[in-house]
Design a protein around this motif. Structure first.
Motif, PDB file in Angstrom:
ATOM      1  N   ILE A  35      88.738  32.406  39.881  1.00 24.77           N
ATOM      2  CA  ILE A  35      88.659  31.459  40.973  1.00 24.77           C
ATOM      3  C   ILE A  35      88.406  32.058  42.162  1.00 24.77           C
ATOM      4  CG2 ILE A  35      89.987  29.867  42.075  1.00 24.77           C
ATOM      5  CD1 ILE A  35      91.466  29.227  39.221  1.00 24.77           C
ATOM      6  N   ASN A  36      88.946  33.243  42.423  1.00 21.10           N
ATOM      7  CA  ASN A  36      88.763  33.920  43.712  1.00 21.10           C
ATOM      8  C   ASN A  36      87.449  34.262  43.929  1.00 21.10           C
ATOM      9  OD1 ASN A  36      91.404  34.061  44.420  1.00 21.10           O
ATOM     10  ND2 ASN A  36      91.982  35.979  43.347  1.00 21.10           N
ATOM     11  N   THR A  37      86.604  34.591  42.750  1.00 16.29           N
ATOM     12  CA  THR A  37      85.287  34.778  42.858  1.00 16.29           C
ATOM     13  C   THR A  37      84.342  33.355  43.409  1.00 16.29           C
ATOM     14  OG1 THR A  37      85.188  36.366  41.370  1.00 16.29           O
ATOM     15  CG2 THR A  37      83.193  35.915  41.654  1.00 16.29           C
ATOM     16  N   PHE A  38      84.778  32.309  42.735  1.00 13.26           N
ATOM     17  CA  PHE A  38      84.339  31.063  42.976  1.00 13.26           C
ATOM     18  C   PHE A  38      84.504  30.694  44.425  1.00 13.26           C
ATOM     19  CE2 PHE A  38      84.729  26.629  43.121  1.00 13.26           C
ATOM     20  CZ  PHE A  38      83.838  26.029  42.321  1.00 13.26           C
ATOM     21  N   VAL A 195      84.688  41.233  34.027  1.00 14.25           N
ATOM     22  CA  VAL A 195      83.299  41.083  34.455  1.00 14.25           C
ATOM     23  C   VAL A 195      82.767  40.090  33.907  1.00 14.25           C
ATOM     24  CG1 VAL A 195      81.297  42.182  34.179  1.00 14.25           C
ATOM     25  CG2 VAL A 195      83.155  43.636  34.624  1.00 14.25           C
ATOM     26  N   SER A 196      83.084  39.578  32.597  1.00 17.56           N
ATOM     27  CA  SER A 196      82.249  38.284  32.034  1.00 17.56           C
ATOM     28  C   SER A 196      83.125  37.346  32.656  1.00 17.56           C
ATOM     29  CB  SER A 196      82.656  38.444  30.380  1.00 17.56           C
ATOM     30  OG  SER A 196      84.114  38.301  30.369  1.00 17.56           O
ATOM     31  N   MET A 200      80.867  34.427  34.766  1.00 16.76           N
ATOM     32  CA  MET A 200      80.968  32.941  34.540  1.00 16.76           C
ATOM     33  C   MET A 200      81.216  32.318  35.645  1.00 16.76           C
ATOM     34  SD  MET A 200      83.291  31.021  31.608  1.00 16.76           S
ATOM     35  CE  MET A 200      84.803  31.665  32.498  1.00 16.76           C
ATOM     36  N   PHE A 201      82.214  32.453  36.458  1.00 18.97           N
ATOM     37  CA  PHE A 201      82.401  31.805  37.474  1.00 18.97           C
ATOM     38  C   PHE A 201      81.210  31.747  38.671  1.00 18.97           C
ATOM     39  CE2 PHE A 201      86.796  31.488  35.890  1.00 18.97           C
ATOM     40  CZ  PHE A 201      87.174  30.231  36.234  1.00 18.97           C
ATOM     41  N   GLN A 202      80.730  32.809  38.857  1.00 16.87           N
ATOM     42  CA  GLN A 202      79.489  33.066  39.533  1.00 16.87           C
ATOM     43  C   GLN A 202      78.485  31.794  39.273  1.00 16.87           C
ATOM     44  OE1 GLN A 202      78.247  36.946  39.766  1.00 16.87           O
ATOM     45  NE2 GLN A 202      79.610  37.445  41.412  1.00 16.87           N
ATOM     46  N   LYS A 203      78.089  31.742  37.846  1.00 17.04           N
ATOM     47  CA  LYS A 203      77.007  30.935  37.266  1.00 17.04           C
ATOM     48  C   LYS A 203      77.486  29.716  37.431  1.00 17.04           C
ATOM     49  CE  LYS A 203      75.280  34.037  33.707  1.00 17.04           C
ATOM     50  NZ  LYS A 203      75.088  33.979  32.387  1.00 17.04           N
ATOM     51  N   LEU A 204      78.877  29.170  37.617  1.00 19.31           N
ATOM     52  CA  LEU A 204      79.247  27.906  37.735  1.00 19.31           C
ATOM     53  C   LEU A 204      79.052  27.511  39.214  1.00 19.31           C
ATOM     54  CD1 LEU A 204      80.892  25.443  36.559  1.00 19.31           C
ATOM     55  CD2 LEU A 204      82.859  26.417  37.231  1.00 19.31           C
ATOM     56  N   ALA A 205      79.397  28.145  40.040  1.00 12.85           N
ATOM     57  CA  ALA A 205      79.228  28.005  41.473  1.00 12.85           C
ATOM     58  C   ALA A 205      77.624  27.847  41.969  1.00 12.85           C
ATOM     59  CB  ALA A 205      79.986  29.116  42.222  1.00 12.85           C
ATOM     60  N   GLU A 206      77.216  28.580  41.339  1.00 13.07           N
ATOM     61  CA  GLU A 206      75.614  28.730  41.487  1.00 13.07           C
ATOM     62  C   GLU A 206      75.066  26.966  40.918  1.00 13.07           C
ATOM     63  OE1 GLU A 206      71.148  30.970  40.685  1.00 13.07           O
ATOM     64  OE2 GLU A 206      73.294  31.576  39.967  1.00 13.07           O
ATOM     65  N   GLU A 207      75.510  26.718  39.839  1.00 11.15           N
ATOM     66  CA  GLU A 207      75.113  25.575  39.118  1.00 11.15           C
ATOM     67  C   GLU A 207      75.522  24.049  39.985  1.00 11.15           C
ATOM     68  OE1 GLU A 207      76.462  25.396  35.308  1.00 11.15           O
ATOM     69  OE2 GLU A 207      74.920  27.015  34.524  1.00 11.15           O
ATOM     70  N   MET A 208      76.880  24.439  40.343  1.00 12.01           N
ATOM     71  CA  MET A 208      77.492  23.119  41.324  1.00 12.01           C
ATOM     72  C   MET A 208      76.958  23.084  42.623  1.00 12.01           C
ATOM     73  SD  MET A 208      81.389  23.822  39.838  1.00 12.01           S
ATOM     74  CE  MET A 208      82.049  22.602  41.029  1.00 12.01           C
ATOM     75  N   TYR A 209      76.724  24.242  43.258  1.00  8.94           N
ATOM     76  CA  TYR A 209      76.549  24.061  44.765  1.00  8.94           C
ATOM     77  C   TYR A 209      75.096  24.913  45.085  1.00  8.94           C
ATOM     78  CZ  TYR A 209      81.289  22.776  44.978  1.00  8.94           C
ATOM     79  OH  TYR A 209      82.535  22.121  44.793  1.00  8.94           O
ATOM     80  N   PRO A 285      70.211  33.907  44.884  1.00 10.07           N
ATOM     81  CA  PRO A 285      70.944  33.601  44.200  1.00 10.07           C
ATOM     82  C   PRO A 285      72.518  33.612  44.702  1.00 10.07           C
ATOM     83  CG  PRO A 285      70.214  35.571  43.152  1.00 10.07           C
ATOM     84  CD  PRO A 285      69.185  35.256  44.126  1.00 10.07           C
ATOM     85  N   LEU A 286      73.438  32.941  44.324  1.00  6.39           N
ATOM     86  CA  LEU A 286      74.700  33.120  44.766  1.00  6.39           C
ATOM     87  C   LEU A 286      75.189  34.381  44.377  1.00  6.39           C
ATOM     88  CD1 LEU A 286      76.246  29.572  44.196  1.00  6.39           C
ATOM     89  CD2 LEU A 286      75.090  30.634  46.383  1.00  6.39           C
ATOM     90  N   ASN A 287      75.911  35.255  45.088  1.00  8.12           N
ATOM     91  CA  ASN A 287      76.523  36.523  44.791  1.00  8.12           C
ATOM     92  C   ASN A 287      77.462  36.843  46.275  1.00  8.12           C
ATOM     93  OD1 ASN A 287      74.995  38.168  46.510  1.00  8.12           O
ATOM     94  ND2 ASN A 287      73.109  37.572  45.363  1.00  8.12           N
ATOM     95  N   MET A 288      78.210  37.850  45.796  1.00  8.90           N
ATOM     96  CA  MET A 288      79.213  38.256  46.754  1.00  8.90           C
ATOM     97  C   MET A 288      78.544  38.948  47.784  1.00  8.90           C
ATOM     98  SD  MET A 288      81.912  36.935  45.506  1.00  8.90           S
ATOM     99  CE  MET A 288      82.863  37.778  46.486  1.00  8.90           C
ATOM    100  N   GLU A 289      77.387  39.804  47.708  1.00  3.28           N
ATOM    101  CA  GLU A 289      76.822  40.860  48.729  1.00  3.28           C
ATOM    102  C   GLU A 289      76.153  39.908  50.090  1.00  3.28           C
ATOM    103  OE1 GLU A 289      76.250  40.784  45.413  1.00  3.28           O
ATOM    104  OE2 GLU A 289      77.517  42.592  45.021  1.00  3.28           O
ATOM    105  N   ILE A 290      75.983  38.645  49.773  1.00  2.00           N
ATOM    106  CA  ILE A 290      75.102  38.057  50.772  1.00  2.00           C
ATOM    107  C   ILE A 290      76.154  37.599  51.864  1.00  2.00           C
ATOM    108  CG2 ILE A 290      73.759  36.124  51.539  1.00  2.00           C
ATOM    109  CD1 ILE A 290      72.759  35.919  48.931  1.00  2.00           C
ATOM    110  N   ASP A 291      76.222  37.818  53.372  1.00  5.90           N
ATOM    111  CA  ASP A 291      76.886  37.574  54.193  1.00  5.90           C
ATOM    112  C   ASP A 291      76.031  37.791  55.561  1.00  5.90           C
ATOM    113  OD1 ASP A 291      78.914  36.912  55.523  1.00  5.90           O
ATOM    114  OD2 ASP A 291      80.413  38.673  55.065  1.00  5.90           O
ATOM    115  N   LEU A 292      76.706  37.053  56.639  1.00  2.00           N
ATOM    116  CA  LEU A 292      75.931  37.292  57.623  1.00  2.00           C
ATOM    117  C   LEU A 292      76.914  38.161  58.705  1.00  2.00           C
ATOM    118  CD1 LEU A 292      74.969  33.544  58.512  1.00  2.00           C
ATOM    119  CD2 LEU A 292      73.418  35.530  58.016  1.00  2.00           C
TER     120      LEU A 292
END
Length: 499
Positions: A35-38, A195-196, A200-209, A285-292
């Motif tokens: 959830i934190n990753t999401f 890791v898995s 999974m939550f990263q893929k879910l966030a990408e599909e939802m948003y 893609p949605l991931n944790m490394e992208i930031d401004l």
């Protein structure tokens, strides 16, 4: 769109997961990490989304109301305690009530159900809920489908070969199907580890948003934009087929119309327009490394933006921009203020077609006033060439007073005959047609009796034509052959009105 995180905190969620020889973690811990990753993904790519947190076991509890403060959600996750057994039906009922109370039944919502793959045991289990599905009454309905448009995403914190998951998976899939709107069922790929679950939550966030990125263009000026929330395909259903419309990535300005002329036409969706300068990064893609970073934000503020220019112009001039969002599909861009100090650039998407705003006419025929001579410049609203069937006020008899008012209006005209002959017969035919349409034939006999009584009570100063016309109207109303709805009662030709 708003999202509800529905987290299972039953005892089965604290079952240990063997990570290494000496390291064990619980499924609840993995769920919280996911959830934190999401939330981290949303904080980067969808900062405007409202998220709520609900914990459930045999009962449910709203731990955090809808908020954009994702840090508050993360803090609340650390305070969750463990409770008794799982009751998914009770949790879904709680979500239904919470969303209806906050957003109503018209706002679309996303529900993310996070559990360990165990559907519960005993009377409160999911299998028991489905077994009693056909024996429920109005006082105890099943919570699905929801009372509002909603996607249900079920996330199972369990390995794919888990026996409980294999038994419960068809039940979860049935939940998703009952909710409708193409929800999903997610299971970690490979073994159950941090890791898995995070993947999974990263893929879910990408599909939802998945954000919608496009180009706003006007002549030689253009700007890269993001629409929030992302538009979904519109399905237009007719008598014999259906057609799907997808919003174009190019939104082009056709012209400008005063907001007062646009009014409030029927729309299928409304979106916030946000400028973006991430050229060449549309499909990141949605991931944790992208930031401004601060430098990126500073550089972005120095770049001229057509989106900002358009927003300022529309706000100052109180105008709206007519835009094309697809083939023969239009929308309006305008400045909308939710407070006195802050305004936003909004896009309202109309239903597909060019004749969807009746008072503006065919949108393909609009032109600039500079291209027309003064005598050909029209005004809004555009009058239709044909006479509408609803051009006259309809007869409405919801209450007794409405019927009495119509009869009294006819009698007022009757007392002023022959001056009000045309008005008398116009109102009489209007009431007669409505009565026949509704099958209210007793009204015609009653009205004939009223006319006869009115004749006996006419004062001596009344015009002779008054009694003649009332008697004629009463006779015609009683004749069976005149009960055709297309029949029109005409005035009686007398020596008094022959001239």
């Amino acid at each position: 769109m708003p999202t509800v995180l529905l987290l299972d905190v039953s005892l089965s969620m604290i079952r240990p997961v063997q990570i290494s020889e000496n390291v064990e973690i619980s499924r609840k811990y993995l769920a919280i990490q996911g959830i934190n990753t999401f939330l981290d993904c949303l904080s980067v790519h969808s900062r405007l989304e409202f998220i709520a947190l609900v914990a459930f076991s045999s009962l449910h509890e709203e731990r955090c109301p809808f908020t954009r403060d994702y840090n508050a959600l993360k803090l609340e996750l650390q305070k969750l305690e463990d409770y008794d057994k799982t009751s998914i039906e009770s949790a879904l009922q709680g979500v239904n009530q919470m969303v209806l109370g906050e957003w109503g039944n018209n706002s679309a919502c996303q529900i993310v159900l996070i559990t360990d793959g165990n559907s519960g045991v005993g009377p409160m289990s999911l299998s028991e809920s489905f077994s009693t599905l056909n024996h429920r009454n109005a006082s105890n309905p099943f919570p699905l489908p929801f009372s509002f448009p909603a996607k249900l995403h079920v996330v199972c914190i369990a390995p794919p070969d888990d026996p409980n998951l294999m038994k419960s998976k068809p039940l979860y899939q049935r939940l998703v199907d009952m909710a409708g709107y193409n929800g999903s069922l997610s299971v970690p790929d490979g073994g159950l580890n941090e890791v898995s679950v995070v993947t999974m939550f990263q893929k879910l966030a990408e599909e939802m948003y998945t954000s919608f990125r496009g180009t706003l263009k006007c002549g030689n000026l253009e700007s890269r934009i993001i629409l929030s929330p992302a538009p979904i395909p519109y399905i237009k259903v007719t008598d014999f087929d259906s057609q799907t419309y997808v919003l174009s990535e190019l939104i082009e300005v056709c012209g400008y119309i005063p907001i007062s002329d646009v009014g409030s036409p029927m729309a299928i969706s409304r979106h916030l327009i946000l400028p973006t300068s991430n050229l060449g990064k549309e499909n990141v893609p949605l991931n944790m490394e992208i930031d401004l970073t601060e430098d990126d934000a500073t550089e972005e503020g120095k770049i001229p933006s057509f989106c900002v220019l358009l927003h300022g112009a529309l706000k100052v001039e109180n105008m709206s921009a007519l835009v094309t969002v697809g083939d023969n599909w239009f929308g309006f861009i305008y400045s909308w203020a939710d407070s006195k100090k802050k305004s936003n650039l909004m896009l309202t998407v109309l239903t597909p077609g060019s004749d969807v705003v009746p008072w503006l006419g065919d949108l393909n025929h609009l032109d600039s006033t500079d291209n027309l001579p003064p005598d050909q410049i029209g005004s809004f609203p555009v009058r239709p060439s044909e006479k509408r069937s609803y051009s006259q006020n309809g007869v409405v008899w919801i209450r007794q007073s409405g019927l009495q008012s119509d009869i009294q209006k006819i009698l007022r005209h009757a007392r002023k005959l022959p001056e009000k002959t045309q008005q008398f017969y116009k109102e009489l035919n209007r009431l007669r047609k409505a009565a026949i349409s509704l099958g209210f034939l007793d009204l015609l006999n009653g009205l004939a009796y009223i006319f006869e009584q009115e004749c006996t009570q006419l004062p001596g100063s009344a015009h002779p034509d008054c009694a003649l016309q009332l008697t004629h109207a009463a006779d015609v109303l009683r004749k069976t052959q005149n009960k055709d709805i297309k029949f029109v009662i005409l005035p009686l030709h007398t020596n008094y009105n022959s001239s």
